[in-house]
Design a protein around this motif. Sequence first.
Motif, PDB file in Angstrom:
ATOM      1  N   ALA A  14       0.831  -1.196   0.000  1.00  0.00           N
ATOM      2  CA  ALA A  14       0.000   0.000   0.000  1.00  0.00           C
ATOM      3  C   ALA A  14       0.869   1.251   0.000  1.00  0.00           C
ATOM      4  CB  ALA A  14      -0.929  -0.008   1.212  1.00  0.00           C
ATOM      5  N   ARG A  67      -5.270   9.596  -8.609  1.00  0.00           N
ATOM      6  CA  ARG A  67      -4.238   8.623  -8.280  1.00  0.00           C
ATOM      7  C   ARG A  67      -3.685   7.898  -9.507  1.00  0.00           C
ATOM      8  NH1 ARG A  67      -5.357   4.249  -5.360  1.00  0.00           N
ATOM      9  NH2 ARG A  67      -7.558   4.183  -5.994  1.00  0.00           N
ATOM     10  N   SER A  85      -0.178   5.841  -5.038  1.00  0.00           N
ATOM     11  CA  SER A  85      -0.877   5.704  -3.756  1.00  0.00           C
ATOM     12  C   SER A  85      -1.810   4.510  -3.755  1.00  0.00           C
ATOM     13  CB  SER A  85      -1.656   6.994  -3.448  1.00  0.00           C
ATOM     14  OG  SER A  85      -0.800   8.117  -3.397  1.00  0.00           O
ATOM     15  N   LYS A  87      -3.900   1.263  -2.993  1.00  0.00           N
ATOM     16  CA  LYS A  87      -4.637   0.800  -1.827  1.00  0.00           C
ATOM     17  C   LYS A  87      -4.963  -0.674  -1.984  1.00  0.00           C
ATOM     18  CE  LYS A  87      -6.956   5.302  -1.611  1.00  0.00           C
ATOM     19  NZ  LYS A  87      -8.276   5.989  -1.627  1.00  0.00           N
ATOM     20  N   ASP A  90      -7.412  -1.693  -4.552  1.00  0.00           N
ATOM     21  CA  ASP A  90      -7.022  -1.651  -5.959  1.00  0.00           C
ATOM     22  C   ASP A  90      -6.624  -3.026  -6.478  1.00  0.00           C
ATOM     23  OD1 ASP A  90      -7.356   1.174  -6.301  1.00  0.00           O
ATOM     24  OD2 ASP A  90      -5.418   1.491  -5.315  1.00  0.00           O
ATOM     25  N   SER A 119      -1.327  -4.569   2.592  1.00  0.00           N
ATOM     26  CA  SER A 119      -1.237  -3.526   3.590  1.00  0.00           C
ATOM     27  C   SER A 119      -0.120  -3.800   4.568  1.00  0.00           C
ATOM     28  CB  SER A 119      -2.570  -3.383   4.326  1.00  0.00           C
ATOM     29  OG  SER A 119      -2.923  -4.586   4.967  1.00  0.00           O
TER      30      SER A 119
END
Length: 119
Positions: A14, A67, A85, A87, A90, A119
């Motif tokens: 992330a 983004r 960026s 996440k 995504d 993450s």
Amino acid sequence: QVQLVESGGGLVQAGDSVRLSCAASGRTFRILAMGWFRQAPGKEREFVAAIDRSGGSTYSSDSVKGRFTISRDNAKKTVYLEMNSLKPEDTAVYYCAVGSSVVGPWNYWGQGTQVTVSS
């Protein structure tokens, strides 16, 4: 006809940035619109971004706006999706497509490239 080969996907963290590439072959690429779509596990395929034939106008979904950036290099017959960026949401298989216009129809599709954001 047009053939598309996507590359650049992989496992990222992330916040990372990744650039996907879609190399096209065929005689109509330079006059066609290009788009990126994605499909997450268990979800419907969704539109991500599109670029017109000249590269002068781009469009993106609200979920990625600000983004992700789509661009094309007609000399290299390549379309890019710059993803910043990133996440976890995504995470999906990203597909490149060629169409008659930025609103479709979408006539040719790549094999897809997996992008996994941890993450």
